[in-house]
Write a protein that holds these residues in place. Structure first.
Motif, PDB file in Angstrom:
ATOM      1  N   GLU A 170     -45.186 -41.460  14.862  1.00  0.00           N
ATOM      2  CA  GLU A 170     -44.890 -40.373  15.799  1.00  0.00           C
ATOM      3  C   GLU A 170     -43.405 -40.191  16.065  1.00  0.00           C
ATOM      4  N   LEU A 171     -42.552 -41.036  15.478  1.00  0.00           N
ATOM      5  CA  LEU A 171     -41.110 -40.863  15.663  1.00  0.00           C
ATOM      6  C   LEU A 171     -40.627 -39.585  14.986  1.00  0.00           C
ATOM      7  N   ASN A 172     -39.436 -39.149  15.392  1.00  0.00           N
ATOM      8  CA  ASN A 172     -38.821 -37.981  14.773  1.00  0.00           C
ATOM      9  C   ASN A 172     -38.639 -38.233  13.277  1.00  0.00           C
ATOM     10  N   PRO A 173     -39.011 -37.277  12.409  1.00  0.00           N
ATOM     11  CA  PRO A 173     -38.900 -37.504  10.956  1.00  0.00           C
ATOM     12  C   PRO A 173     -37.487 -37.864  10.513  1.00  0.00           C
ATOM     13  N   ARG A 174     -36.465 -37.296  11.161  1.00  0.00           N
ATOM     14  CA  ARG A 174     -35.087 -37.621  10.772  1.00  0.00           C
ATOM     15  C   ARG A 174     -34.748 -39.070  11.112  1.00  0.00           C
ATOM     16  N   VAL A 175     -35.255 -39.542  12.254  1.00  0.00           N
ATOM     17  CA  VAL A 175     -35.032 -40.943  12.620  1.00  0.00           C
ATOM     18  C   VAL A 175     -35.731 -41.863  11.619  1.00  0.00           C
ATOM     19  N   ARG A 176     -36.972 -41.514  11.272  1.00  0.00           N
ATOM     20  CA  ARG A 176     -37.701 -42.321  10.295  1.00  0.00           C
ATOM     21  C   ARG A 176     -37.005 -42.303   8.939  1.00  0.00           C
ATOM     22  N   MET A 177     -36.447 -41.151   8.557  1.00  0.00           N
ATOM     23  CA  MET A 177     -35.766 -41.057   7.269  1.00  0.00           C
ATOM     24  C   MET A 177     -34.566 -41.997   7.227  1.00  0.00           C
ATOM     25  N   PHE A 205     -39.967 -43.035   2.633  1.00  0.00           N
ATOM     26  CA  PHE A 205     -38.742 -42.237   2.669  1.00  0.00           C
ATOM     27  C   PHE A 205     -38.953 -40.894   1.982  1.00  0.00           C
ATOM     28  N   GLY A 206     -39.586 -40.907   0.817  1.00  0.00           N
ATOM     29  CA  GLY A 206     -39.858 -39.649   0.128  1.00  0.00           C
ATOM     30  C   GLY A 206     -40.768 -38.740   0.925  1.00  0.00           C
ATOM     31  N   CYS A 207     -41.698 -39.337   1.687  1.00  0.00           N
ATOM     32  CA  CYS A 207     -42.625 -38.540   2.495  1.00  0.00           C
ATOM     33  C   CYS A 207     -41.897 -37.806   3.619  1.00  0.00           C
ATOM     34  N   VAL A 208     -41.097 -38.534   4.406  1.00  0.00           N
ATOM     35  CA  VAL A 208     -40.437 -37.907   5.558  1.00  0.00           C
ATOM     36  C   VAL A 208     -39.250 -37.055   5.132  1.00  0.00           C
ATOM     37  N   ALA A 209     -38.624 -37.350   3.989  1.00  0.00           N
ATOM     38  CA  ALA A 209     -37.483 -36.569   3.512  1.00  0.00           C
ATOM     39  C   ALA A 209     -37.917 -35.443   2.584  1.00  0.00           C
ATOM     40  N   ASN A 210     -39.236 -35.345   2.305  1.00  0.00           N
ATOM     41  CA  ASN A 210     -39.776 -34.311   1.426  1.00  0.00           C
ATOM     42  C   ASN A 210     -39.133 -34.383   0.037  1.00  0.00           C
ATOM     43  N   VAL A 211     -38.993 -35.612  -0.463  1.00  0.00           N
ATOM     44  CA  VAL A 211     -38.449 -35.857  -1.798  1.00  0.00           C
ATOM     45  C   VAL A 211     -39.548 -36.467  -2.651  1.00  0.00           C
ATOM     46  N   ASP A 212     -39.738 -35.914  -3.856  1.00  0.00           N
ATOM     47  CA  ASP A 212     -40.763 -36.431  -4.747  1.00  0.00           C
ATOM     48  C   ASP A 212     -40.483 -37.899  -5.080  1.00  0.00           C
ATOM     49  N   ASP A 213     -41.550 -38.689  -5.172  1.00  0.00           N
ATOM     50  CA  ASP A 213     -41.390 -40.119  -5.460  1.00  0.00           C
ATOM     51  C   ASP A 213     -40.724 -40.364  -6.811  1.00  0.00           C
ATOM     52  N   LEU A 235     -34.341 -49.530   2.775  1.00  0.00           N
ATOM     53  CA  LEU A 235     -34.202 -49.650   1.329  1.00  0.00           C
ATOM     54  C   LEU A 235     -32.916 -50.377   0.954  1.00  0.00           C
ATOM     55  N   ILE A 236     -31.816 -49.978   1.587  1.00  0.00           N
ATOM     56  CA  ILE A 236     -30.527 -50.617   1.298  1.00  0.00           C
ATOM     57  C   ILE A 236     -30.592 -52.112   1.616  1.00  0.00           C
ATOM     58  N   TYR A 237     -31.180 -52.435   2.763  1.00  0.00           N
ATOM     59  CA  TYR A 237     -31.248 -53.842   3.164  1.00  0.00           C
ATOM     60  C   TYR A 237     -32.170 -54.636   2.234  1.00  0.00           C
ATOM     61  N   SER A 238     -33.233 -53.999   1.760  1.00  0.00           N
ATOM     62  CA  SER A 238     -34.127 -54.678   0.815  1.00  0.00           C
ATOM     63  C   SER A 238     -33.429 -54.927  -0.520  1.00  0.00           C
ATOM     64  N   PHE A 239     -32.601 -53.969  -0.943  1.00  0.00           N
ATOM     65  CA  PHE A 239     -31.847 -54.176  -2.176  1.00  0.00           C
ATOM     66  C   PHE A 239     -30.871 -55.341  -2.023  1.00  0.00           C
ATOM     67  N   MET A 240     -30.325 -55.538  -0.831  1.00  0.00           N
ATOM     68  CA  MET A 240     -29.473 -56.697  -0.589  1.00  0.00           C
ATOM     69  C   MET A 240     -30.265 -57.991  -0.771  1.00  0.00           C
ATOM     70  N   GLY A 241     -31.494 -57.990  -0.263  1.00  0.00           N
ATOM     71  CA  GLY A 241     -32.331 -59.173  -0.449  1.00  0.00           C
ATOM     72  C   GLY A 241     -32.661 -59.420  -1.904  1.00  0.00           C
ATOM     73  N   VAL A 242     -32.919 -58.343  -2.649  1.00  0.00           N
ATOM     74  CA  VAL A 242     -33.204 -58.488  -4.082  1.00  0.00           C
ATOM     75  C   VAL A 242     -32.005 -59.085  -4.815  1.00  0.00           C
ATOM     76  N   SER A 243     -30.801 -58.649  -4.439  1.00  0.00           N
ATOM     77  CA  SER A 243     -29.612 -59.173  -5.108  1.00  0.00           C
ATOM     78  C   SER A 243     -29.466 -60.677  -4.887  1.00  0.00           C
ATOM     79  N   ILE A 244     -29.830 -61.159  -3.688  1.00  0.00           N
ATOM     80  CA  ILE A 244     -29.719 -62.594  -3.405  1.00  0.00           C
ATOM     81  C   ILE A 244     -30.751 -63.383  -4.198  1.00  0.00           C
ATOM     82  N   VAL A 245     -32.011 -62.937  -4.134  1.00  0.00           N
ATOM     83  CA  VAL A 245     -33.052 -63.692  -4.826  1.00  0.00           C
ATOM     84  C   VAL A 245     -32.902 -63.559  -6.338  1.00  0.00           C
TER      85      VAL A 245
END
Length: 759
Positions: A15-22, A549-557, A29-39
């Motif tokens: 129910e949050l604002n779509p822009r906030v969720r985006m 992210f693709g859902c709330v930003a209306n970007v195709d997966d 995503l950025i933070y998860s990529f940081m975790g991937v780089s470490i592991v």
């Protein structure tokens, strides 16, 4: 909607604002990529430990050893190393199929293709430009590179074939099986090329035997001459030729004996035994001497050979019995191995290094200790340094510290390794390690009786000292991630930015430090599998975040996959390739790894999920359905761009003597072209995913229109570089960039105004 693990907030989060969720999902995503780089770094460290294992074999009953890596370098690069660099994309693709009950998703295959485009276009562009000006790097393993380059194109052509030609929008079971089976075929072919079985010369001889025979008449040391030598029979010679050869052999033998008498050596004709010749040949061909033991007829006198090594005045001989020529000296150890009896106290053992066949000038080499079954800190003390031989000096000595053993502990081995000779010196080609290094095997025998039989049995199976070392390192890595800068002393001097950076990374570093053991356990395999499990659950989170992210930003997966996800999972490879290109003397670690990794991505990252899905639907009585329209166009664009990149790489080798580096202008234009190709790939793929109903003729028209646009971009880049060179003489480089940025800002403002007016 919802994914496998996200959203965590449930209805409240939805129910949050779509822009906030985006914004939240993008930052996630950025933070998860940081975790991937470490592991991914932990995963690669485990793979390096696994592939660095050496096999030390004792030759018969002698004191000589031969050491060779357990893993072939090419096989390790195309299997474990490729898996390490591509594990996030492969796991994401596998999870994208499994979580949908073997129905095709949009993230998996698109991420594989997008990651391949980033690897080939951007990483190669950065590696070309990162070499210092005036230097170049060549690919050493040309045969392996040619095979990986071919498969990196063939893999994506095969995707087009099975999706568009063979069975449209369906993957049958045989197609999934063949796609996955290309992986072992690919590795096998590269291995055969690496060991010299599958070479360009062999292929030419098979395809054009007549032409190749004509070339062999004028070219020395071809396969034809080798064949004649190997199949030579003395009875085939005419009497005059046989007499001439006998006279030449007598002259050579007389000359050799004269040299021996001049040097005061009392060597018999059998001093260079057949065994020594076999060992020398094995060393130079990197074969296992143990396989040739059956052919050895003449036993080697150990005492005679130790004297031969330890006496600096007795020179090393070649296969003909003549001294090896090097006025600066040939560095080697005075004996092939050292056996030490373990005691209840610390022992200091001297090791002698000799300089034979010459003593002119100052020469040096480095030394280090390398563990086999002995563990540093428990069986011996780690040490490294430099050995110096001043002008006229022929011997040097280092001291090894052997630690006491416990009762019932097994006997162990480690090695002293000499490397990097300087001052014109070389290494003994007959010694373990050959011309690249010298390896002295130290055998630490435990004769302390007593102790538990159960403990001795466990130690023989898993090496208890290795477990103790792993526990110590695990504790150290946890303490290192807790403190800012890695230690209490560094934390006391840390500033605000250091603390901020530490707190940002702390959740990931602490999780992985606590739940990922160091590579010391069981040769790195424990760290390998646990790191793979970390990558698996991280890719689940990345997949959920990308879809949300693709859902709330209306970007195709598909667009999210080829851009954000592919970029995020490939950035660690970018920095690793930059470091390898700058530090390695060849371009293999940067270019061959890219082409090989792109092939493995298709055969494993797409072949394995599609094989599972096609088998699942085959058992259901139907076939695995795929939507190939957008992905096929993306693969077509990438394949065209890949052909251009491989052509540029080959032209650079012909023109500048290396695939990487070269003149400044050449580096700039090559890198810019590759980056423009990547941007063109992203732009064309996005256009297709937004216009899925566009006909084939329109697809080809847009693809053709991209060619002049790339040419125009290159012309603009050339004009900018020309203007920069001219401006340095008048307004300086800073003035040029000031004007350039001002013009860019004004142009951007006009572009924004035009866009708003258009809307």
């Amino acid at each position: 909607g919802s994914g496998q693990l996200l959203p965590l907030g449930g209805d409240w989060e939805i129910e949050l604002n779509p822009r906030v969720r985006m914004v939240l999902y993008f930052m996630g995503l950025i933070y998860s990529f940081m975790g991937v780089s470490i592991v991914a770094d932990l995963f690669m460290s485990a793979i390096e430990r696994v592939t660095s294992v050496q096999r030390c074999v004792q030759i018969g009953t002698s004191k000589r050893f031969r050491t060779a890596p357990v893993w072939n370098e090419t096989v390790a690069t195309l299997t474990l190393m490729a898996l390490g660099s591509s594990a996030p994309e492969i796991m994401l693709s596998l999870n994208d199929i499994v979580k949908r009950t073997f129905v095709q998703g949009k993230l998996g295959a698109s991420t594989i293709v997008g990651s391949a485009a980033f690897n080939l276009f951007v990483i190669v562009a950065v590696c070309i430009n990162t070499i210092p000006a005036g230097e170049s790097r060549q690919i050493k393993q040309r045969g392996v590179y040619a095979i990986t380059a071919f498969f990196s194109i063939f893999a994506y052509v095969w995707l087009l074939f099975i999706c568009v030609v063979s069975s449209i929008d369906e993957i049958e079971l045989w197609e999934g099986m063949v796609t996955f089976s290309y992986f072992p075929i690919f590795v096998t072919i590269c291995y055969l090329a690496d060991i010299g079985v599958l070479t360009i010369e062999n292929l030419r001889s098979k395809l054009c035997p007549k032409r190749y025979d004509e070339e062999a008449d004028n070219a020395p040391k071809t396969w034809l001459e080798k064949f004649k030598v190997e199949n030579f029979r003395e009875e085939d010679l005419d009497p005059e030729e046989k007499r001439r050869r006998e006279e030449e052999e007598k002259k050579r033998e007389a000359a050799r004996m004269a040299k021996e008498r001049e040097m005061g050596m009392n060597l018999k004709s059998g001093h260079l035994t057949r065994r020594q010749r076999i060992l020398r040949a094995c060393c130079r061909r990197r074969q296992d001497p143990a396989q040739l033991e059956e052919d050895v007829e003449v036993p080697l006198e150990e005492e005679e050979h130790n004297t031969y090594l330890s006496d600096p005045n007795i020179p090393l001989l070649d296969d003909d019995g003549n001294p090896l020529e090097n006025e600066y000296g040939i560095i080697t150890f005075s004996q092939h191995s050292v056996t030490i009896r373990a005691k209840n106290e610390v022992q200091n053992i001297p090791v002698e290094i000799v300089r034979k066949n010459g003593n002119e000038g100052k020469v040096t080499c480095t030394y280090r200790l390398e563990q086999l079954s002995a563990i540093p800190g428990f069986d011996y003390e780690e040490d490294e340094g430099e050995i110096q031989f001043r002008d006229g000096v022929q011997t040097a000595e280092i001291s090894l510290t052997i630690l006491p053993k416990k009762r019932g502990e097994r006997s162990d081995r480690f090695q002293v390794v000499l490397e990097e000779p300087t001052g014109g010196a070389e290494f003994n080609p007959d010694f373990d390690g050959g011309e690249e290094c010298q390896r002295l095997t130290i055998v630490v025998e435990n004769e302390i009786r007593g102790g538990s039989c159960f403990t001795a049995l466990i130690d023989a199976v898993v090496n208890l000292d290795e477990l103790r070392q792993g526990t110590s390192l695990w504790k150290a890595q946890i303490l290192e991630v807790i403190f800012v800068g890695g230690s209490k002393e560094e934390q006391d001097q840390a500033g605000a930015l250091d603390w901020l950076n530490h707190l940002i990374w702390l959740p990931w570093t602490l999780i992985f430090a606590l739940f990922t053991p160091p590579p010391a356990y069981l040769g790195g395999w424990v760290c390998f599998f646990i790191s793979l499990m970390h990558i698996a659950w991280l890719t689940i989170i990345i997949g959920d975040l990308a879809e949300l992210f693709g859902c709330v930003a209306n970007v195709d997966d598909n667009i999210t996959a080829i851009s954000f996800v592919a970029l995020g999972t490939s950035v660690p490879d970018l920095f690793a390739s930059m470091t390898a290109a700058r530090q390695d003397p060849t371009a293999d670690a940067s270019i061959v790894n890219v082409t090989g990794s792109n092939s493995v991505n298709v055969f494993l990252g797409i072949g394995m999920p599609w094989l599972l899905a096609s088998f699942y639907w085959y058992m259901q009585g139907t076939t695995f359905a795929v939507t190939s329209q957008g992905m096929s166009f993306s693969v077509l664009v990438f394949t065209c761009g890949a052909c251009v990149v491989l052509t540029v790489i080959q032209l650079r080798r012909w023109k500048f003597g290396g695939e990487l580096g070269g003149p400044v202008d050449a580096k700039a234009y090559s890198s810019f072209l590759l980056v423009i190709l990547w941007l063109s790939y992203i732009g064309l793929s996005v256009w297709k995913f937004e216009n899925m109903e566009a006909p084939l003729t329109q697809d080809l028209m847009v693809l053709g229109l991209c060619i002049p646009l790339v040419a125009v971009a290159l012309m603009i880049f050339a004009l900018i570089r020309f203007a920069l060179k001219v401006s340095k003489e008048y307004i300086g480089e800073e003035g040029f960039w000031g004007i350039f940025i001002a013009i860019g800002i004004v142009g951007l403002r006009f572009a924004i105004l035009f866009i708003f007016q258009w809307q």
